[in-house]
Design a protein around this motif. Structure first.
Motif, PDB file in Angstrom:
ATOM      1  N   ILE A  71     -20.768 -69.845  13.421  1.00 12.93           N
ATOM      2  CA  ILE A  71     -20.437 -69.183  11.982  1.00 12.93           C
ATOM      3  C   ILE A  71     -21.158 -67.905  12.176  1.00 12.93           C
ATOM      4  CG2 ILE A  71     -22.461 -70.493  10.809  1.00 12.93           C
ATOM      5  CD1 ILE A  71     -18.791 -69.204   9.331  1.00 12.93           C
ATOM      6  N   ASN A  72     -22.444 -67.883  12.846  1.00  9.61           N
ATOM      7  CA  ASN A  72     -23.034 -66.736  12.682  1.00  9.61           C
ATOM      8  C   ASN A  72     -22.597 -65.662  13.815  1.00  9.61           C
ATOM      9  OD1 ASN A  72     -26.115 -67.664  11.267  1.00  9.61           O
ATOM     10  ND2 ASN A  72     -25.168 -65.787  10.723  1.00  9.61           N
ATOM     11  N   ASP A  73     -22.485 -66.214  15.019  1.00 11.51           N
ATOM     12  CA  ASP A  73     -22.437 -65.488  16.146  1.00 11.51           C
ATOM     13  C   ASP A  73     -21.450 -65.950  17.183  1.00 11.51           C
ATOM     14  OD1 ASP A  73     -24.882 -63.579  15.562  1.00 11.51           O
ATOM     15  OD2 ASP A  73     -25.729 -65.331  15.519  1.00 11.51           O
ATOM     16  N   SER A  74     -20.933 -65.240  18.269  1.00  9.96           N
ATOM     17  CA  SER A  74     -20.423 -65.595  19.091  1.00  9.96           C
ATOM     18  C   SER A  74     -21.323 -66.447  20.112  1.00  9.96           C
ATOM     19  CB  SER A  74     -19.691 -64.559  19.670  1.00  9.96           C
ATOM     20  OG  SER A  74     -18.757 -63.806  19.259  1.00  9.96           O
ATOM     21  N   GLU A  75     -20.775 -67.685  20.565  1.00 12.89           N
ATOM     22  CA  GLU A  75     -21.507 -68.301  21.480  1.00 12.89           C
ATOM     23  C   GLU A  75     -20.570 -68.769  22.673  1.00 12.89           C
ATOM     24  OE1 GLU A  75     -24.507 -67.933  21.578  1.00 12.89           O
ATOM     25  OE2 GLU A  75     -25.326 -67.887  19.460  1.00 12.89           O
ATOM     26  N   TYR A  95     -26.881 -76.172  21.038  1.00 10.89           N
ATOM     27  CA  TYR A  95     -26.802 -76.248  19.491  1.00 10.89           C
ATOM     28  C   TYR A  95     -26.484 -77.717  19.171  1.00 10.89           C
ATOM     29  CZ  TYR A  95     -25.851 -75.168  14.726  1.00 10.89           C
ATOM     30  OH  TYR A  95     -26.021 -75.070  13.343  1.00 10.89           O
ATOM     31  N   TRP A 143     -14.957 -73.780   7.877  1.00 16.12           N
ATOM     32  CA  TRP A 143     -16.539 -74.146   7.882  1.00 16.12           C
ATOM     33  C   TRP A 143     -16.797 -74.178   6.633  1.00 16.12           C
ATOM     34  CZ3 TRP A 143     -20.577 -70.821   6.031  1.00 16.12           C
ATOM     35  CH2 TRP A 143     -21.876 -71.602   6.341  1.00 16.12           C
ATOM     36  N   MET A 176     -21.489 -84.723  10.409  1.00 18.08           N
ATOM     37  CA  MET A 176     -20.491 -83.904  10.898  1.00 18.08           C
ATOM     38  C   MET A 176     -19.852 -84.156  12.023  1.00 18.08           C
ATOM     39  SD  MET A 176     -21.915 -79.885  10.393  1.00 18.08           S
ATOM     40  CE  MET A 176     -23.280 -80.052  11.458  1.00 18.08           C
ATOM     41  N   GLN A 209     -24.317 -72.341  25.340  1.00 15.94           N
ATOM     42  CA  GLN A 209     -25.258 -72.193  23.971  1.00 15.94           C
ATOM     43  C   GLN A 209     -24.524 -72.996  22.960  1.00 15.94           C
ATOM     44  OE1 GLN A 209     -24.491 -69.272  26.069  1.00 15.94           O
ATOM     45  NE2 GLN A 209     -26.386 -69.440  26.672  1.00 15.94           N
ATOM     46  N   LEU A 262     -29.806 -79.447  19.687  1.00 17.44           N
ATOM     47  CA  LEU A 262     -30.807 -79.233  18.776  1.00 17.44           C
ATOM     48  C   LEU A 262     -30.349 -80.193  17.384  1.00 17.44           C
ATOM     49  CD1 LEU A 262     -32.737 -76.720  18.698  1.00 17.44           C
ATOM     50  CD2 LEU A 262     -31.044 -75.478  17.027  1.00 17.44           C
ATOM     51  N   LEU A 263     -29.239 -80.433  17.436  1.00 22.19           N
ATOM     52  CA  LEU A 263     -28.796 -81.412  16.192  1.00 22.19           C
ATOM     53  C   LEU A 263     -28.971 -82.988  16.854  1.00 22.19           C
ATOM     54  CD1 LEU A 263     -25.792 -79.455  14.626  1.00 22.19           C
ATOM     55  CD2 LEU A 263     -28.138 -79.593  13.728  1.00 22.19           C
ATOM     56  N   ILE A 305     -17.147 -77.774   5.015  1.00 23.80           N
ATOM     57  CA  ILE A 305     -18.261 -78.748   5.497  1.00 23.80           C
ATOM     58  C   ILE A 305     -19.592 -78.233   4.919  1.00 23.80           C
ATOM     59  CG2 ILE A 305     -16.922 -79.553   7.476  1.00 23.80           C
ATOM     60  CD1 ILE A 305     -18.842 -77.444   9.062  1.00 23.80           C
ATOM     61  N   ARG A 306     -19.636 -77.029   4.371  1.00 26.03           N
ATOM     62  CA  ARG A 306     -20.846 -76.485   3.841  1.00 26.03           C
ATOM     63  C   ARG A 306     -21.635 -77.292   2.925  1.00 26.03           C
ATOM     64  NH1 ARG A 306     -21.786 -70.523   1.964  1.00 26.03           N
ATOM     65  NH2 ARG A 306     -23.718 -69.877   2.255  1.00 26.03           N
ATOM     66  N   ASP A 361     -19.969 -74.645  13.063  1.00 27.12           N
ATOM     67  CA  ASP A 361     -21.620 -74.341  12.437  1.00 27.12           C
ATOM     68  C   ASP A 361     -22.248 -73.593  13.492  1.00 27.12           C
ATOM     69  OD1 ASP A 361     -23.029 -74.653  10.407  1.00 27.12           O
ATOM     70  OD2 ASP A 361     -24.289 -76.170  11.487  1.00 27.12           O
TER      71      ASP A 361
END
Lengths: 220, 79
Positions: free
Chosen positions: B12-16, B24, B75, B1, B20, B27-28, B78-79, B9
Motif C-alpha cells: 500500500i505504501n511502496d512497490s516491493e 512482510y 485494501w 487477514m 521483501q 514480520l506479521l 480491510i483497513r 497491505d
C-alpha cells in the motif's frame, strides 16, 4: 647535397623531412568529427570519445610539427602529455573514462611508432594507428572495469564500506501505512557513485529509530 | 487477514519485490512458502490488484510489484 639543401630547414618548416602530410591532418579532423557524431548520437560513446582523444592528439602533434618542432619529438611529447593528463584525470570523479582513453592513446601511440619502425614503416604511421587503437582500447578497458565494479554485490559492498564515494541524488519519504509498518517513515534514497557513476538505491522503513524494513534496489 | 490482504497491505505504501513481501509476512508472523506466495501474487496480478513494475530491481534481480487503484480500493475494505 643539392636536394638536401632544398629540404633542410631554410624556412624552418620541415626540419626532418617528416612534416605532417595532408593525410595526417585529414585523419585527425575526421577522427574528431566522427567522434563527436558517435558521442552526440549515442551510437558508440566509448569509441567516439576515443576518436576525439586520438584525433585531438594528432591535431596537437601536427600543429607542433608545423610550428617547427621535430615531428617525431612532437608525437612522443604528445603521447607523454596524454599519459600524464590521463593519469591526472583518472583521479577526477567522472573523468575516468577520458583519462583511461588518454593513457591508452599515449602508451600505444608511443609503442606503435617504434613497432612500425621495427617493421619497416614510418614512425608517424605507427604512432597514428597506436594512438587511435590505444584511445579506444583505454576507453573500453575502463568501461569493462566499471561494469565489473557496478554489479549489485560490488556496489552494495562499496556503499557499506566506502559511503563517502556515494552522493545522494534523490530522496523521498512518506508515512508508512501498512499494518506492520504503521507509524513508521518510509524513505527511498537514490545514490550515485562519484567514480563509476553506478547507481544504487535504498528503501527503509523506520519507526522510533527501529529499522523495520531495508533493502537495496538498482536499475533506475 | 488473508494472504492476499497481507500482500496488498505490504504494497500500500511502496512497490516491493517478492523477497521483501515475504519479509512482510515474516514480520506479521505469518508463514508462507515462496511457491505459495508466487501463486497468490499471480492471482493478484490476474485480478489487476497489482502489477509487475519496471522501476527497479532488487539485489536479487527481482522486479517489484506495485498496487493498482483497484488494489487500493480493495485494501481500504480491510483497513
Amino acid at each position: 647535397v643539392v636536394i638536401s639543401d632544398y629540404i633542410t630547414p631554410v624556412m624552418l618548416t620541415d626540419s626532418t623531412g617528416y612534416a605532417p602530410e595532408w593525410w595526417s591532418w585529414a585523419l585527425s579532423g575526421v577522427q574528431v568529427a566522427l567522434g563527436i557524431v558517435l558521442c552526440a548520437t549515442g551510437v558508440g560513446a566509448i569509441i567516439g570519445a576515443g576518436l576525439i582523444v586520438s584525433g585531438s592528439s594528432m591535431l596537437i602533434s601536427n600543429t607542433m610539427s608545423a610550428l617547427g618542432m621535430d615531428d617525431r619529438l612532437s608525437m612522443q611529447l604528445q603521447s607523454g602529455l596524454n599519459v600524464i593528463a590521463g593519469i591526472g584525470l583518472s583521479f577526477v570523479p567522472g573523468m575516468g573514462a577520458l583519462g583511461a582513453s588518454m593513457i591508452g592513446a599515449g602508451v600505444l601511440g608511443f609503442g606503435g611508432g617504434y613497432l612500425s619502425e621495427a617493421l619497416g614503416g614510418s614512425y608517424g604511421l605507427g604512432w597514428s594507428i597506436g594512438t587511435i587503437v590505444g584511445s579506444i582500447v583505454g576507453g573500453m578497458a575502463y568501461k569493462a572495469i566499471v561494469n565489473k565494479l557496478s554489479t549489485p554485490a560490488n556496489m552494495m559492498r562499496s556503499f557499506e564500506n566506502h559511503p563517502s564515494r556515494w552522493k545522494l541524488i534523490d530522496q523521498a519519504s512518506s508515512q508508512a501505512t501498512g499494518r506492520a509498518y504503521r507509524g513508521g517513515i518510509s524513505v527511498y534514497s537514490k545514490y550515485q557513485n562519484i567514480w563509476t557513476s553506478g547507481r544504487l538505491g535504498t528503501h527503509s522503513i523506520t519507526r522510533l529509530g527501529e529499522v523495520l524494513h531495508y533493502h537495496y534496489f538498482f536499475g533506475f | 487477514m488473508t494472504n492476499k490482504e497481507i500482500i496488498l497491505d505490504a504494497l500500500i505504501n511502496d512497490s516491493e519485490a517478492i523477497t521483501q513481501i515475504k519479509e512482510y509476512f515474516h514480520l506479521l508472523s505469518v508463514e508462507i512458502s515462496l511457491e505459495e506466495l508466487n501463486v497468490v501474487l499471480e492471482d493478484l496480478v490476474e485480478d489487476e490488484f497489482i502489477f509487475i513494475d519496471e522501476i527497479w530491481v532488487n539485489e536479487l534481480g527481482e522486479k517489484p510489484y506495485t498496487i493498482t487503484d483497484k488494489g487500493k480500493q480493495e485494501w481500504e475494505k480491510i483497513r
